[in-house]
Design a protein around this motif. Structure first.
Motif, PDB file in Angstrom:
ATOM      1  N   GLY A 174      -2.518  -1.093  -3.488  1.00 21.50           N
ATOM      2  CA  GLY A 174      -3.588  -0.129  -3.319  1.00 21.50           C
ATOM      3  C   GLY A 174      -3.204   1.051  -2.458  1.00 21.50           C
ATOM      4  O   GLY A 174      -2.131   1.096  -1.859  1.00 21.50           O
ATOM      5  N   GLN A 175      -4.099   2.001  -2.415  1.00 20.15           N
ATOM      6  CA  GLN A 175      -3.916   3.182  -1.583  1.00 20.15           C
ATOM      7  C   GLN A 175      -4.246   2.831  -0.131  1.00 20.15           C
ATOM      8  O   GLN A 175      -4.773   1.745   0.138  1.00 20.15           O
ATOM      9  CB  GLN A 175      -4.794   4.314  -2.126  1.00 20.15           C
ATOM     10  CG  GLN A 175      -4.366   4.777  -3.511  1.00 20.15           C
ATOM     11  CD  GLN A 175      -5.284   5.820  -4.104  1.00 20.15           C
ATOM     12  OE1 GLN A 175      -5.928   6.577  -3.389  1.00 20.15           O
ATOM     13  NE2 GLN A 175      -5.350   5.873  -5.439  1.00 20.15           N
ATOM     14  N   PRO A 176      -3.948   3.717   0.835  1.00 17.39           N
ATOM     15  CA  PRO A 176      -4.150   3.386   2.255  1.00 17.39           C
ATOM     16  C   PRO A 176      -5.556   2.907   2.599  1.00 17.39           C
ATOM     17  O   PRO A 176      -5.741   2.187   3.583  1.00 17.39           O
ATOM     18  CB  PRO A 176      -3.821   4.703   2.958  1.00 17.39           C
ATOM     19  CG  PRO A 176      -2.827   5.368   2.057  1.00 17.39           C
ATOM     20  CD  PRO A 176      -3.278   5.028   0.667  1.00 17.39           C
ATOM     21  N   GLU A 177      -6.550   3.286   1.795  1.00 20.08           N
ATOM     22  CA  GLU A 177      -7.912   2.824   2.056  1.00 20.08           C
ATOM     23  C   GLU A 177      -8.014   1.302   2.049  1.00 20.08           C
ATOM     24  O   GLU A 177      -8.886   0.722   2.712  1.00 20.08           O
ATOM     25  CB  GLU A 177      -8.885   3.386   1.008  1.00 20.08           C
ATOM     26  CG  GLU A 177      -8.989   4.893   0.995  1.00 20.08           C
ATOM     27  CD  GLU A 177      -8.043   5.546   0.010  1.00 20.08           C
ATOM     28  OE1 GLU A 177      -8.521   6.220  -0.918  1.00 20.08           O
ATOM     29  OE2 GLU A 177      -6.820   5.392   0.170  1.00 20.08           O
ATOM     30  N   ASP A 199      -3.797  -3.973  -9.366  1.00 17.97           N
ATOM     31  CA  ASP A 199      -3.476  -2.592  -8.998  1.00 17.97           C
ATOM     32  C   ASP A 199      -4.764  -1.864  -8.613  1.00 17.97           C
ATOM     33  O   ASP A 199      -5.864  -2.253  -9.027  1.00 17.97           O
ATOM     34  CB  ASP A 199      -2.793  -1.896 -10.176  1.00 17.97           C
ATOM     35  CG  ASP A 199      -1.982  -0.682  -9.743  1.00 17.97           C
ATOM     36  OD1 ASP A 199      -1.952  -0.382  -8.535  1.00 17.97           O
ATOM     37  OD2 ASP A 199      -1.362  -0.039 -10.617  1.00 17.97           O
ATOM     38  N   GLU A 200      -4.627  -0.797  -7.846  1.00 19.31           N
ATOM     39  CA  GLU A 200      -5.777  -0.019  -7.362  1.00 19.31           C
ATOM     40  C   GLU A 200      -6.802  -0.938  -6.691  1.00 19.31           C
ATOM     41  O   GLU A 200      -8.021  -0.815  -6.900  1.00 19.31           O
ATOM     42  CB  GLU A 200      -6.426   0.756  -8.518  1.00 19.31           C
ATOM     43  CG  GLU A 200      -5.525   1.722  -9.232  1.00 19.31           C
ATOM     44  CD  GLU A 200      -5.071   2.894  -8.358  1.00 19.31           C
ATOM     45  OE1 GLU A 200      -5.707   3.123  -7.307  1.00 19.31           O
ATOM     46  OE2 GLU A 200      -4.098   3.563  -8.712  1.00 19.31           O
ATOM     47  N   ARG A 209       5.039  11.504  -8.058  1.00 17.59           N
ATOM     48  CA  ARG A 209       4.220  11.985  -9.183  1.00 17.59           C
ATOM     49  C   ARG A 209       4.027  13.492  -9.114  1.00 17.59           C
ATOM     50  O   ARG A 209       4.139  14.199 -10.131  1.00 17.59           O
ATOM     51  CB  ARG A 209       2.861  11.285  -9.195  1.00 17.59           C
ATOM     52  CG  ARG A 209       1.978  11.695 -10.389  1.00 17.59           C
ATOM     53  CD  ARG A 209       0.625  11.041 -10.287  1.00 17.59           C
ATOM     54  NE  ARG A 209       0.750   9.582 -10.352  1.00 17.59           N
ATOM     55  CZ  ARG A 209      -0.179   8.740  -9.916  1.00 17.59           C
ATOM     56  NH1 ARG A 209      -1.286   9.214  -9.372  1.00 17.59           N
ATOM     57  NH2 ARG A 209       0.004   7.443 -10.015  1.00 17.59           N
ATOM     58  N   LEU A 210       3.768  14.009  -7.912  1.00 12.68           N
ATOM     59  CA  LEU A 210       3.580  15.451  -7.753  1.00 12.68           C
ATOM     60  C   LEU A 210       4.898  16.201  -7.936  1.00 12.68           C
ATOM     61  O   LEU A 210       4.913  17.311  -8.480  1.00 12.68           O
ATOM     62  CB  LEU A 210       2.994  15.753  -6.374  1.00 12.68           C
ATOM     63  CG  LEU A 210       1.576  15.236  -6.122  1.00 12.68           C
ATOM     64  CD1 LEU A 210       1.117  15.582  -4.711  1.00 12.68           C
ATOM     65  CD2 LEU A 210       0.602  15.809  -7.148  1.00 12.68           C
ATOM     66  N   ILE A 211       6.005  15.593  -7.509  1.00 14.01           N
ATOM     67  CA  ILE A 211       7.322  16.209  -7.732  1.00 14.01           C
ATOM     68  C   ILE A 211       7.550  16.385  -9.227  1.00 14.01           C
ATOM     69  O   ILE A 211       7.991  17.446  -9.685  1.00 14.01           O
ATOM     70  CB  ILE A 211       8.435  15.335  -7.123  1.00 14.01           C
ATOM     71  CG1 ILE A 211       8.296  15.275  -5.600  1.00 14.01           C
ATOM     72  CG2 ILE A 211       9.817  15.893  -7.485  1.00 14.01           C
ATOM     73  CD1 ILE A 211       9.226  14.270  -4.942  1.00 14.01           C
ATOM     74  N   ASN A 212       7.243  15.355 -10.008  1.00 14.94           N
ATOM     75  CA  ASN A 212       7.422  15.420 -11.456  1.00 14.94           C
ATOM     76  C   ASN A 212       6.592  16.530 -12.080  1.00 14.94           C
ATOM     77  O   ASN A 212       7.067  17.281 -12.937  1.00 14.94           O
ATOM     78  CB  ASN A 212       7.041  14.082 -12.093  1.00 14.94           C
ATOM     79  CG  ASN A 212       8.049  12.994 -11.808  1.00 14.94           C
ATOM     80  OD1 ASN A 212       9.142  13.256 -11.317  1.00 14.94           O
ATOM     81  ND2 ASN A 212       7.701  11.762 -12.114  1.00 14.94           N
ATOM     82  N   ILE A 213       5.343  16.631 -11.661  1.00 17.37           N
ATOM     83  CA  ILE A 213       4.438  17.627 -12.245  1.00 17.37           C
ATOM     84  C   ILE A 213       4.929  19.041 -11.959  1.00 17.37           C
ATOM     85  O   ILE A 213       4.973  19.907 -12.847  1.00 17.37           O
ATOM     86  CB  ILE A 213       3.005  17.416 -11.714  1.00 17.37           C
ATOM     87  CG1 ILE A 213       2.429  16.104 -12.266  1.00 17.37           C
ATOM     88  CG2 ILE A 213       2.105  18.589 -12.097  1.00 17.37           C
ATOM     89  CD1 ILE A 213       1.111  15.705 -11.647  1.00 17.37           C
ATOM     90  N   VAL A 214       5.314  19.296 -10.700  1.00 19.18           N
ATOM     91  CA  VAL A 214       5.783  20.638 -10.333  1.00 19.18           C
ATOM     92  C   VAL A 214       7.081  20.970 -11.063  1.00 19.18           C
ATOM     93  O   VAL A 214       7.233  22.069 -11.617  1.00 19.18           O
ATOM     94  CB  VAL A 214       5.993  20.736  -8.801  1.00 19.18           C
ATOM     95  CG1 VAL A 214       6.625  22.082  -8.444  1.00 19.18           C
ATOM     96  CG2 VAL A 214       4.679  20.579  -8.076  1.00 19.18           C
ATOM     97  N   THR A 263       0.830  -1.204   0.000  1.00 20.77           N
ATOM     98  CA  THR A 263       0.000   0.000   0.000  1.00 20.77           C
ATOM     99  C   THR A 263       0.864   1.254   0.000  1.00 20.77           C
ATOM    100  O   THR A 263       2.047   1.223   0.335  1.00 20.77           O
ATOM    101  CB  THR A 263      -0.924   0.029   1.237  1.00 20.77           C
ATOM    102  OG1 THR A 263      -0.134  -0.114   2.424  1.00 20.77           O
ATOM    103  CG2 THR A 263      -1.958  -1.078   1.179  1.00 20.77           C
ATOM    104  N   GLY A 264       0.255   2.360  -0.367  1.00 21.26           N
ATOM    105  CA  GLY A 264       0.947   3.647  -0.405  1.00 21.26           C
ATOM    106  C   GLY A 264       0.038   4.688  -1.022  1.00 21.26           C
ATOM    107  O   GLY A 264      -0.902   4.352  -1.755  1.00 21.26           O
ATOM    108  N   GLU A 265       0.304   5.941  -0.723  1.00 24.77           N
ATOM    109  CA  GLU A 265      -0.492   7.022  -1.305  1.00 24.77           C
ATOM    110  C   GLU A 265      -0.397   6.990  -2.838  1.00 24.77           C
ATOM    111  O   GLU A 265       0.571   6.475  -3.403  1.00 24.77           O
ATOM    112  CB  GLU A 265       0.000   8.379  -0.799  1.00 24.77           C
ATOM    113  CG  GLU A 265      -0.249   8.640   0.678  1.00 24.77           C
ATOM    114  CD  GLU A 265      -1.710   8.883   1.000  1.00 24.77           C
ATOM    115  OE1 GLU A 265      -2.516   9.051   0.060  1.00 24.77           O
ATOM    116  OE2 GLU A 265      -2.042   8.891   2.197  1.00 24.77           O
ATOM    117  N   ALA A 266      -1.409   7.552  -3.494  1.00 26.31           N
ATOM    118  CA  ALA A 266      -1.381   7.654  -4.950  1.00 26.31           C
ATOM    119  C   ALA A 266      -0.142   8.425  -5.384  1.00 26.31           C
ATOM    120  O   ALA A 266       0.169   9.477  -4.826  1.00 26.31           O
ATOM    121  CB  ALA A 266      -2.638   8.368  -5.449  1.00 26.31           C
ATOM    122  N   GLY A 267       0.586   7.875  -6.361  1.00 29.56           N
ATOM    123  CA  GLY A 267       1.761   8.567  -6.881  1.00 29.56           C
ATOM    124  C   GLY A 267       3.060   8.218  -6.210  1.00 29.56           C
ATOM    125  O   GLY A 267       4.101   8.804  -6.527  1.00 29.56           O
TER     126      GLY A 267
END
Length: 303
Positions: A163-166, A130-131, A233-238, A49-53
């Motif tokens: 999956g995500q933490p959920e 996945d997911e 993923r957010l690092i890449n976008i920024v 598990t892990g946060e999205a991205g």
């Protein structure tokens, strides 16, 4: 657009999975090691598990690239399926001829026969989902029941859930207790820390053949970390947007102001902006109503 300006051979912060740009931090190495162990030892149920991205899907692609010919896999990247479609997808992905199968029972029988053939050839079969937090409860139970296909000594089908933490919360529900008891490999991927975020940015710049890996100054990196919370993923976008802005401004180094502007643009208009006008409009409306109601008394007073 900015590759020539910064001297890149490739864009360093694409969000698509490219093995060349994969940065294996401590957590990614640990998660990959757990997955490889699950495959080598033929573990029944594994959960990552892990946060999205955070890079779960990237790890799966790395795992699949390292698997030898004695392992067969079915990879489900979109688990929003009903039970019939799910079984048909698994059969098709494993190369089981599903033509003429009109019932779920026929699909199960064909899958069981295929798993026995693989076992006779000393081949392991893994179902990777996945997911997995998106699985309907009934389908998650179906996945558990598929692992009942076994010999007297070994499981015929092995499952990896990503999956995500959920997903962790779902697995704590009483109805999934039998599934939870079967999990033998489990790992949660945390986001990158600040130092790892800095290393991640430098690593990708090096892989893009950058002439200068210090394009982002320390203040910029701190702003990137503050916004992304260490999620790749957010690092890449920024970073990708920041390089484009830096190119348009002809800035050889990216500072925190550019990052803050990028973050503002990415976040979009704040919801509170429009709401803050509501109380003022109500007050104006209330005053107008009072003026109209007491209009004659006000006129009389001024006379």
């Amino acid at each position: 657009m900015y590759r020539k300006f910064y001297g890149f051979r490739e864009r360093p912060f694409e969000i698509t999975t490219d093995p060349k740009f994969v940065f294996l931090s401590e957590i990614h190495q640990e998660a990959l090691a757990r997955l490889q162990y699950a495959v080598q030892e033929g573990k029944g149920f594994s959960v990552i598990t892990g946060e999205a991205g955070t890079g779960k899907t990237t790890l799966v692609h790395m795992l699949l690239s390292k698997i030898d010919g004695h392992v067969r896999t079915s990879f489900i990247f979109n688990p929003i399926l009903d039970r019939a479609d799910f079984l048909n997808y698994v059969c098709d992905d494993l190369g089981i001829k599903s033509e003429g199968m009109k019932s779920r029972g026929q699909s199960l029988a064909a899958l069981h026969s295929f798993l026995l053939e693989c076992y006779a050839r000393d081949e392991k079969v893994f179902l990777i989902i996945d997911e997995a937090q998106c699985l309907e409860p009934e389908l998650l139970q179906e996945v558990r029941l598929l692992t009942n296909l076994e010999t007297s000594k070994n499981k015929l089908l092995h499952v990896i859930l990503l999956g995500q933490p959920e997903l962790n919360r779902i697995l704590t529900e009483p109805r999934f207790r039998p599934l939870k008891q079967r999990i033998t490999v489990r790992y949660h991927m945390r986001p990158l820390r600040f130092r790892e975020t800095q290393e991640y940015i430098h690593y990708r710049l090096k892989k893009a053949r950058s002439r200068n890996i210090a394009i982002f100054d320390r203040g910029a990196v701190r702003e990137i970390y503050r916004y992304s919370r260490g999620i790749p993923r957010l690092i890449n976008i920024v970073c990708d947007n920041a390089l484009l802005t830096g190119f348009s401004l002809e800035e050889n180094r990216i500072g925190k102001k550019i990052i803050r502007d990028i973050v503002t643009d990415l976040e979009g208009p704040k919801k509170g902006t429009r709401r803050s006008l509501v109380p003022s409009l109500l007050l104006i409306f209330f005053i107008l109503v009072l003026v109209l109601f007491f209009q004659e008394s006000i006129l009389e007073f001024w006379r």
